[in-house]
Enzyme design. Structure first.
Site, PDB file in Angstrom:
ATOM      1  CE  LYS A  69      -5.976  96.439   6.403  1.00 31.37           C
ATOM      2  NZ  LYS A  69      -6.598  95.758   5.253  1.00 31.37           N
TER       3      LYS A  69
ATOM      4  CB  THR B 280     -13.776 102.436   5.366  1.00 33.34           C
ATOM      5  OG1 THR B 280     -13.634 102.348   3.944  1.00 33.34           O
ATOM      6  CG2 THR B 280     -15.089 103.128   5.700  1.00 33.34           C
TER       7      THR B 280
ATOM      8  NE  ARG C  51      -1.041 100.120   3.036  1.00 33.24           N
ATOM      9  CZ  ARG C  51      -1.402  98.937   2.555  1.00 33.24           C
ATOM     10  NH1 ARG C  51      -0.521  98.180   1.924  1.00 33.24           N
ATOM     11  NH2 ARG C  51      -2.641  98.505   2.699  1.00 33.24           N
TER      12      ARG C  51
ATOM     13  CE  LYS D  48      -7.810  96.518  -2.008  1.00 35.32           C
ATOM     14  NZ  LYS D  48      -7.001  97.049  -0.909  1.00 35.32           N
TER      15      LYS D  48
ATOM     16  CB  ALA E 189       0.293  93.768   3.512  1.00 34.29           C
TER      17      ALA E 189
ATOM     18  CG  PHE F  23      -3.767  92.143   2.365  1.00 25.91           C
ATOM     19  CD1 PHE F  23      -4.943  92.367   1.648  1.00 25.91           C
ATOM     20  CD2 PHE F  23      -2.562  92.212   1.685  1.00 25.91           C
ATOM     21  CE1 PHE F  23      -4.907  92.634   0.291  1.00 25.91           C
ATOM     22  CE2 PHE F  23      -2.522  92.476   0.320  1.00 25.91           C
ATOM     23  CZ  PHE F  23      -3.697  92.683  -0.373  1.00 25.91           C
TER      24      PHE F  23
ATOM     25  CG  PHE G  17     -20.375  95.735   4.260  1.00 28.96           C
ATOM     26  CD1 PHE G  17     -20.053  95.937   2.926  1.00 28.96           C
ATOM     27  CD2 PHE G  17     -19.334  95.682   5.185  1.00 28.96           C
ATOM     28  CE1 PHE G  17     -18.732  96.080   2.521  1.00 28.96           C
ATOM     29  CE2 PHE G  17     -18.010  95.821   4.792  1.00 28.96           C
ATOM     30  CZ  PHE G  17     -17.718  96.024   3.451  1.00 28.96           C
TER      31      PHE G  17
ATOM     32  CD1 TRP H 213     -18.290 102.734   2.893  1.00 30.16           C
ATOM     33  CD2 TRP H 213     -20.476 103.212   2.922  1.00 30.16           C
ATOM     34  NE1 TRP H 213     -18.690 102.918   1.590  1.00 30.16           N
ATOM     35  CE2 TRP H 213     -20.022 103.214   1.575  1.00 30.16           C
ATOM     36  CE3 TRP H 213     -21.812 103.490   3.180  1.00 30.16           C
ATOM     37  CZ2 TRP H 213     -20.880 103.478   0.497  1.00 30.16           C
ATOM     38  CZ3 TRP H 213     -22.663 103.757   2.117  1.00 30.16           C
ATOM     39  CH2 TRP H 213     -22.195 103.751   0.792  1.00 30.16           C
TER      40      TRP H 213
END
Length: 563
Positions: A78, A80, A101, A112, A280, A308, A388, A416
């Site tokens: 999200k 990205t 955030r 992560k 979240a 999320f 991806f 990306w």
């Protein structure tokens, strides 16, 4: 050449090769005067709260919310997509600001490895943002733990408020995943050391002070909200607040710099405002109201994200943040990844890189539910396929065809790999939706409804549950909270992010399930009640092999292993 044979640069390699502009240049693009921002080094700055006063009468820009389907453990990009879409909108001539955030060290060191976007759609300076940044989280941690010290000292010095030490609800915090701190005992060592009692730690991003910082409108509002925090109950079972202890001024003093939003930039020098970082799944999952509103005054478009899936962050953005901040989002971008949809279709995590069109088709029901949730709020939307390198043409075609058959706007996001250029199709689709689709935004429930009714609305309309069960403890708390007059507050659900249900193993679109509310916690300063479901923890633990094992620093001080 096969996907495996290609040399793909890591996020940190891309970030360390980037050419950033001095933060003064970014401030100038936003027409900030020299006395309206304070530099924190060459590439970071704090923005004065006086800017909001100056721009009070300026029309608001359009707020775009980015959400997603239920994610896999590593997240679905999200941030990205948020960064890439902001870059793309600027690239095609729209003054756009990204509002995100700040990352927490817990997941950064845990699973992560970083949370500032990815590839060629990152916010910079990536190393600073993922570590200590401008010290906001440290200030929140300090204020939270100062309050704990004030509580224990008050009891030690005579306990004028008659606090029942068995009913202290305020916990200490640390911005790390540390399961050993979930339950502790403090005050041991004799009378001089304090009064022994049970205590525990939450992660900083679950602190009510984090939520308060993100929901406050200004310094006075911050102080007022801090004063309303319920820290304990007395021997008559009446709430004891920060105001009763008289320390709201001291807490506000500790937070006065942290309340100022942070200005940075993306890899393509798009302005970005990063501020606050509640989770979240255990908090409300949105950046600060101040940051979002300020960005809407400084730009024509604001692209922001909520943590999320739409069942968590977006629900709370639309039911809590938008209500408190008087925001009207204009459209939603629903991020979907082929790998997550295949997982929802029954594919094991280790096989997600293998083409599986049938599993992908089965997993589309999860996307469908999140679309229905956004529609229930009356908002137009675009589905963004976050690409991806392992995605195949057949898999991408299936999502496009599925959306086209249902009349859903959809775009492939390749931000990306390509930065803003890879988000232009998504940006154009979004602008088209903003022009052509109706916006009938309205929260799902009225705050005057009973606590149980509000929770049932969220469970049934957002999760697809058949009903809600309340534990004996939760029923007793609902009665108490109603007697205190807290029943008119919005609800912040604490729930697993991996499933629409409260069971993380139920993937896809489960049906016929009930949500079990085991406990409620008052966040009166923030302005909502937290309902805890399932096994969700307010202090996460580290995985068997934390991301921290790959982290280091070279002889020149460059970070290694953030990704």
């Amino acid at each position: 050449m096969s996907v495996e044979a290609k040399k793909v640069k890591s996020d940190i390699e891309i970030a360390q090769e980037a050419v950033m502009k001095p933060i003064s240049e970014i401030a100038n693009t936003l027409n900030l005067s020299d006395d309206e921002w304070e530099p924190y080094g060459r590439y970071k700055a704090k923005i004065s709260l006086d800017v909001m006063k100056r721009l009070q009468k300026k029309p608001d820009g359009k707020v775009i919310l980015v959400t997603s389907i239920n994610p896999t453990p590593a997240g679905e990009g999200k941030s990205t997509v948020t960064v890439g879409l902001g870059q793309a909108l600027n690239k095609i001539g729209n003054k756009t600001i990204v509002a995100l955030r700040e990352p927490s060290l817990g997941p950064t060191m845990g699973i992560k490895g970083g949370a500032s976007g990815g590839g060629y759609s990152q916010v910079m300076p990536m190393e600073d943002i993922n570590l200590h940044f401008t010290g906001d989280f440290h200030a929140i941690t300090t204020a939270n733990n100062a309050l704990s010290a004030f509580i224990d000292n008050h009891i030690h010095q005579g306990n004028e408020c008659q606090i029942d030490t068995r009913k202290i609800v305020w916990k200490r915090v640390v911005d790390l995943n540390d399961r050993a701190l979930r339950q502790v005992v403090v005050g041991l060592g004799g009378p001089v050391q304090g009064v022994p009692r049970e205590d525990g730690f939450n992660i900083t991003v679950a602190s009510e002070i984090m939520a308060i910082l993100c929901l406050a409108s200004d310094l006075n509002d911050l102080k007022e909200r801090l004063s309303r925090i319920v820290v304990a109950y007395n021997y008559n079972n009446e709430p004891v607040t920060v105001k009763d202890l008289g320390v709201q001024g001291a807490l506000t003093l500790l937070l006065k710099e942290a309340l100022k939003p942070n200005l940075v930039q993306t890899l393509e020098n798009t302005p970005a405002i990063l501020h606050g970082g509640p989770f979240a799944n255990i908090a409300h999952g949105c950046n600060s109201i101040i940051a979002t509103k300020l960005a809407s005054k400084l730009g024509d478009y604001v692209v922001t994200e909520a943590g999320f899936g739409a069942d968590l962050g977006a629900e709370k953005f639309l039911n809590i943040k938008s209500r408190i901040g008087e925001l009207k989002p204009q459209a939603v971008v629903i991020v979907a990844t082929i790998r997550a949809l295949k997982m929802h279709g029954g594919v094991a995590k280790e096989n997600l890189s293998v083409e599986n069109v049938e599993a992908l088709r089965n997993g589309m029901e999860n996307l469908q539910k999140h679309i229905e949730t956004v529609q229930s709020f009356g908002l137009p939307f675009v589905v963004a396929i976050n690409r991806f390198v392992t995605d195949t043409d057949a898999e991408i075609k299936l999502i496009h065809d599925w959306c086209d058959e249902r009349g859903y706007d959809v775009a492939l996001s390749d931000v990306w790999a390509k930065g803003g250029e890879g988000g232009i199709d998504l940006a154009i689709k979004l602008l088209k939706v903003l022009d052509e689709k109706e916006n009938n935004f309205k929260p799902l429930y009225d705050t005057t409804e009973p606590i149980e009714a509000k929770i049932e609305t969220i469970a049934k309309k957002v999760y697809g549950a058949s009903g809600v069960e309340f534990s004996t403890k939760a029923k007793k708390q609902i009665a108490e909270f109603t007697s205190f007059g807290w029943d008119k507050l919005p609800i912040c659900m604490a729930k697993t992010q991996y499933s629409l249900s409260d069971d993380p193993t139920k993937l896809g679109r489960p049906e016929g399930f009930t949500i079990t509310v085991r406990e409620l916690r008052p966040s009166i300063g923030a302005g909502f009640l937290v309902a805890l479901t399932g096994d969700v923890m307010t202090m996460p633990g580290l995985p068997k092999k934390p991301a921290a094992l790959n982290m280091d620093v070279d002889a020149d001080g460059k970070a290694i292993g953030l990704f």
